[in-house]
Scaffold this active site. Structure first.
Site, mmCIF file in Angstrom:
data_model
loop_
_atom_site.group_PDB
_atom_site.id
_atom_site.type_symbol
_atom_site.label_atom_id
_atom_site.label_comp_id
_atom_site.label_asym_id
_atom_site.label_seq_id
_atom_site.Cartn_x
_atom_site.Cartn_y
_atom_site.Cartn_z
ATOM 1 N N ASP A 17 0.833 -1.214 0.000
ATOM 2 C CA ASP A 17 0.000 0.000 0.000
ATOM 3 C C ASP A 17 0.864 1.259 0.000
ATOM 4 O OD1 ASP A 17 -2.095 -1.861 0.394
ATOM 5 O OD2 ASP A 17 -1.935 -1.681 2.565
ATOM 6 N N GLU A 213 -11.055 -0.090 -3.989
ATOM 7 C CA GLU A 213 -10.402 0.490 -2.809
ATOM 8 C C GLU A 213 -9.174 1.286 -3.265
ATOM 9 O OE1 GLU A 213 -9.147 -2.835 -0.433
ATOM 10 O OE2 GLU A 213 -8.138 -3.815 -2.119
#
Length: 477
Positions: A17, A213
């Site tokens: 991420d 997302e």
């Protein structure tokens, strides 16, 4: 930049991420923190790594910047997920985060980019009410922050892919953006939708690549680039807008962690094992890079950061980029020296690949990148490729050969009978060497002369035989 690599951090570090930010003269990466052989997402505290902007091979561990226990509402078994950071109007640095409870978006603050952040508060309405997943403005997930003269804008969201009992309609809408006051936590204008989720995308340009997302925002040449992970999971797509609040228009895919979609490649032909993806664009003057992550250990819970150089076209669009071993420099490695097998960008078993998810887990005969010598203290550990069975292939892109006579050595171990074949093409038509190997309990090196080759080449290693072979590295001289 010479000899960059993927993953760009040491093989023992697991920072998925990744949000790269350029502060001062250094690049800082903020991300989640997985562990080797993880059993759930993001079990570690937030740490930060940084590198000089002019040398993205020289990464420094900045240490822990925010602990789970720094949040006053910390609970056992609650983990810190994908964060983002920005320099605010007051010159301080703000870290936006959320936990696996998905109930709110927290904010921490620090005087420096990589110091220890202190809890500052939660994103809230002007009357003090906290913005929660029950507020009707989407699910509190994957915050991304932008702050400049035009204001402070926070992006977030997760889109459920199918109807589930008990969830509000906002849970299906996709991504959201909300403008904040200069205190960096109070809502100035109510949230609005950005990129639609799967159920909202039917009949729109987003269909097939709808929002899942991983919001990430950058401003490039007066346009706002919203990067997100699509319903496909493995790809990072992007949308463009003239205004930070939108509307955003779909543009395409920037990267897939299996090159799916590149030159028409289908998921069944992915160049690597697939799983979720999350990352952002790094801007250093007129150079651009996309950060993303890959999956190791045969699981979705042990992810490592990778990055590639990308090109911005004259019209502002970005073409999908190929994943490589050499990474951000965009240049091939020199065909000389030793390279760890964990730097591979291509990995398939004889049966193909898996797309890791909560319902799909590792099984025989699939290989995976592993870590030996790991413990809770030592960071002197070795990453390698485990469980190459008959027909398994790993590949590296790219190496630059000079046409000289050279030798290649492979370091391996395992209980097997077989050989390693080396090719310069994915089709395995151009074999350049055959290396007969024997069973070895400990790491063992075998060397053979290479067929002379010249130019920029891919390099593929195929194990042929019975049993299981671990592959540590290859060496060219």
């Amino acid at each position: 930049m010479e000899q960059t690599r993927n993953p760009y951090l040491p093989g023992w570090e697991y920072i998925p991420d990744g949000e790269p930010k350029f502060f001062g003269d250094r690049v800082y990466v903020y991300g989640s923190h997985d562990e080797a052989e993880g059993e759930r997402y993001c079990t570690g505290d937030y740490v930060c790594w940084s590198a000089p902007a002019d040398d993205l091979t020289n990464w420094t561990f900045e240490g822990v910047i925010f602990k789970k226990s720094d949040d006053p509402n910390y609970e056992t078994e609650v983990d810190l997920l994908a964060p983002d950071a920005i320099c605010g109007p007051d010159g301080r640095y703000y870290l936006y985060y959320f936990t696996s409870k998905m109930d709110k978006l927290g904010v921490a603050v620090c005087a420096t980019p990589a110091g220890h952040y202190e809890y500052y508060g939660d994103v809230c309405f002007s009357d003090g009410r906290i913005l929660t997943s029950e507020s009707g403005y989407g699910l509190m997930f994957d915050p991304a922050i932008y702050s400049a003269e035009e204001g402070n804008f926070l992006y977030y969201g997760f889109a459920l892919q199918k109807r589930k009992e008990g969830f509000p309609e906002a849970a299906y809408k996709g991504g959201f953006v909300v403008q904040l006051e200069n205190d960096m936590k109070t809502i100035k204008t109510l949230p609005v939708a950005t990129v639609p989720g799967k159920l909202q995308s039917v009949g729109t340009p987003y269909e097939g690549h709808a929002f899942l997302e991983a919001s990430s925002i950058r401003k490039i040449k007066n346009k706002y680039y919203l990067v997100y992970s699509s319903e496909q999971g493995h790809e990072l797509c992007y949308a463009l807008a003239e205004n930070p609040m939108g509307p955003f228009s779909y543009q395409g895919t920037i990267v897939s962690n299996g090159d799916v979609g590149l030159a028409g490649r289908m998921e069944k032909d992915a160049v690597n094992y697939l799983g979720n993806n999350h990352g952002g664009i790094l801007i250093i003057e007129d150079k651009y890079y996309i950060f993303y992550h890959r999956h190791t250990y045969g699981t979705q819970y042990s992810r490592q950061g990778c990055a590639e150089k990308i090109e911005l076209k004259e019209d502002g669009t970005i073409s999908q980029v190929e994943i490589t071993s050499s990474g951000m420099s965009g240049k091939p490695w020199k065909a000389a020296g030793e390279y760890s097998a964990h730097l591979l960008c291509y990995l398939r078993s004889k049966e193909g690949i898996l797309h890791y998810s909560s319902s799909v887990k590792w099984k025989e005969p699939h290989p995976y990148i592993a870590l030996e010598g790991r413990n809770k203290v030592s960071t002197v550990q070795n990453s390698y490729l485990h469980n190459m069975q008959d027909g398994a292939v790993c590949g590296f892109k790219y190496l630059q050969f000079t046409g000289e006579e050279q030798e290649i050595a492979v370091t391996y171990r395992g209980e097997f009978t077989g050989k390693i074949l080396v090719y310069t093409e994915e089709s395995r038509e151009n074999q350049i060497v055959e290396i007969q190997i024997s069973p070895a309990k400990d790491w063992h090196r075998k060397e053979e002369k290479l067929k002379q080759i010249c130019g920029k080449c891919e390099l593929y290693f195929e194990f042929c035989g019975e049993g299981s072979c671990d592959f540590d590295s290859f060496y060219i001289r």
